[in-house]
Design a protein around this motif. Structure first.
Motif, PDB file in Angstrom:
ATOM      1  N   UNK A  42       9.678  17.970  15.144  1.00 49.86           N
ATOM      2  CA  UNK A  42       9.066  18.219  13.845  1.00 49.86           C
ATOM      3  C   UNK A  42       9.399  19.622  13.332  1.00 49.86           C
ATOM      4  N   UNK A  43       9.562  20.576  14.242  1.00 48.54           N
ATOM      5  CA  UNK A  43       9.926  21.927  13.825  1.00 48.54           C
ATOM      6  C   UNK A  43      11.310  21.958  13.173  1.00 48.54           C
ATOM      7  N   UNK A  44      12.130  20.962  13.489  1.00 50.87           N
ATOM      8  CA  UNK A  44      13.463  20.861  12.893  1.00 50.87           C
ATOM      9  C   UNK A  44      13.485  19.966  11.661  1.00 50.87           C
ATOM     10  N   UNK A  45      12.303  19.493  11.248  1.00 47.97           N
ATOM     11  CA  UNK A  45      12.200  18.717  10.017  1.00 47.97           C
ATOM     12  C   UNK A  45      12.019  17.229  10.187  1.00 47.97           C
ATOM     13  N   UNK A  46      11.983  16.730  11.420  1.00 49.82           N
ATOM     14  CA  UNK A  46      11.800  15.293  11.645  1.00 49.82           C
ATOM     15  C   UNK A  46      10.352  14.916  11.356  1.00 49.82           C
ATOM     16  N   UNK A  47      10.140  13.806  10.640  1.00 48.34           N
ATOM     17  CA  UNK A  47       8.805  13.357  10.268  1.00 48.34           C
ATOM     18  C   UNK A  47       8.666  11.852  10.494  1.00 48.34           C
ATOM     19  N   UNK A 144      -5.211  15.391   6.518  1.00 49.06           N
ATOM     20  CA  UNK A 144      -5.765  16.538   7.244  1.00 49.06           C
ATOM     21  C   UNK A 144      -5.652  16.329   8.750  1.00 49.06           C
ATOM     22  N   UNK A 145      -5.967  15.122   9.217  1.00 53.96           N
ATOM     23  CA  UNK A 145      -5.895  14.850  10.657  1.00 53.96           C
ATOM     24  C   UNK A 145      -4.460  14.949  11.164  1.00 53.96           C
ATOM     25  N   UNK A 146      -3.507  14.400  10.415  1.00 52.62           N
ATOM     26  CA  UNK A 146      -2.111  14.485  10.843  1.00 52.62           C
ATOM     27  C   UNK A 146      -1.619  15.932  10.849  1.00 52.62           C
ATOM     28  N   UNK A 147      -2.066  16.719   9.869  1.00 48.54           N
ATOM     29  CA  UNK A 147      -1.680  18.123   9.841  1.00 48.54           C
ATOM     30  C   UNK A 147      -2.237  18.859  11.052  1.00 48.54           C
ATOM     31  N   UNK A 188      -5.108  20.793  -0.646  1.00 46.89           N
ATOM     32  CA  UNK A 188      -4.290  21.825  -1.291  1.00 46.89           C
ATOM     33  C   UNK A 188      -4.042  23.015  -0.374  1.00 46.89           C
ATOM     34  N   UNK A 189      -4.949  23.242   0.571  1.00 44.67           N
ATOM     35  CA  UNK A 189      -4.807  24.378   1.485  1.00 44.67           C
ATOM     36  C   UNK A 189      -3.795  24.124   2.591  1.00 44.67           C
ATOM     37  N   UNK A 190      -3.326  22.889   2.725  1.00 43.71           N
ATOM     38  CA  UNK A 190      -2.378  22.544   3.791  1.00 43.71           C
ATOM     39  C   UNK A 190      -0.963  22.942   3.404  1.00 43.71           C
ATOM     40  N   UNK A 191      -0.104  23.183   4.385  1.00 45.18           N
ATOM     41  CA  UNK A 191       1.302  23.451   4.069  1.00 45.18           C
ATOM     42  C   UNK A 191       1.968  22.223   3.469  1.00 45.18           C
ATOM     43  N   UNK A 192       3.000  22.452   2.673  1.00 41.91           N
ATOM     44  CA  UNK A 192       3.668  21.358   1.992  1.00 41.91           C
ATOM     45  C   UNK A 192       4.210  20.324   2.976  1.00 41.91           C
ATOM     46  N   UNK A 193       4.640  20.773   4.151  1.00 39.26           N
ATOM     47  CA  UNK A 193       5.206  19.850   5.143  1.00 39.26           C
ATOM     48  C   UNK A 193       4.177  18.841   5.641  1.00 39.26           C
ATOM     49  N   UNK A 194       2.884  19.130   5.478  1.00 38.05           N
ATOM     50  CA  UNK A 194       1.848  18.217   5.947  1.00 38.05           C
ATOM     51  C   UNK A 194       1.632  17.045   5.002  1.00 38.05           C
ATOM     52  N   UNK A 195       2.124  17.158   3.775  1.00 36.69           N
ATOM     53  CA  UNK A 195       1.876  16.110   2.779  1.00 36.69           C
ATOM     54  C   UNK A 195       2.854  14.962   2.954  1.00 36.69           C
ATOM     55  N   UNK A 196       2.366  13.698   2.805  1.00 39.34           N
ATOM     56  CA  UNK A 196       3.260  12.548   2.956  1.00 39.34           C
ATOM     57  C   UNK A 196       4.183  12.441   1.763  1.00 39.34           C
ATOM     58  N   UNK A 197       5.493  12.519   2.029  1.00 41.12           N
ATOM     59  CA  UNK A 197       6.483  12.417   0.965  1.00 41.12           C
ATOM     60  C   UNK A 197       7.608  11.538   1.441  1.00 41.12           C
TER      61      UNK A 197
END
Length: 199
Positions: A42-47, A144-147, A188-197
């Protein structure tokens, strides 16, 4: 869930163990997508839900592990049975997040901080770490839980519950209770990477 099931066979997954980056995916399926990934991947961008072509490009050295069908189903049923002790409406999604509806259960569970701790303990008693979020919206709680699970040193199964009225509480690692009406601010307080896209 899959990472924990695979740990006994392959070593420590995602906690600084000897393997490094791990990607869980049904690599034999057409259009295969990532089921889950270790903290290193995940640190390398895998989701989760990322196409495997993209995941392999981002993390070519990752160890690929297929789903463990029978063991996975048995573990899933154990977790669901544990959660049914708290509420009559329980479910899960394809990413192995488990949902508990708290609607109408305020008298049974008046302290949501205590409930969050009890939910996590119930899952951990079955042998799995868990990240718990309680919020008005199941979607908010899921994000939030996944983040929390992804950012923790000890990855966990996202466990989400709807309908929160408590004051803000990060009562322990991988536990969060969002006050009623504050889902938007919490997400909104979470980092962008935490949002499902989608990719």
């Amino acid at each position: 869930l899959e990472q924990t099931l695979s740990a006994d066979q392959t070593g420590d997954l995602g906690d600084g163990g000897p393997i490094g980056a791990v990607i869980l995916a049904d690599i034999g399926a057409q259009g295969a997508r990532v089921i889950d990934a270790s903290a290193e991947a995940q640190a390398l961008g895998v989701r989760p839900q990322m196409p495997m072509v993209r995941a392999r490009a981002l993390c070519p050295e990752a160890l690929l592990i297929p789903p463990q069908g029978a063991a996975h189903r048995a573990a899933r049923e154990r977790i669901l049975a544990a959660l049914y002790r708290f509420a009559p409406v329980v479910g899960r999604d394809e990413l192995e997040a488990f949902f508990v509806s708290l609607a109408g259960l305020e008298r049974l569970h008046p302290d949501e901080k205590v409930l969050a701790e009890e939910l996590r303990s119930a899952v951990e008693e079955e042998g799995f770490p868990a990240a718990v979020a309680i919020a008005d919206s199941p979607v908010s709680a899921w994000i939030i839980a996944r983040a929390q699970a992804a950012s923790s040193e000890r990855r966990g199964i996202p466990l989400v519950s709807g309908s929160s009225s408590a004051a803000p509480s990060r009562c322990a690692a991988q536990l969060e209770v969002v006050p009623r009406g504050k889902d938007r601010e919490a997400v909104a307080a979470l980092p962008l990477a935490a949002l499902p896209m989608s990719e």
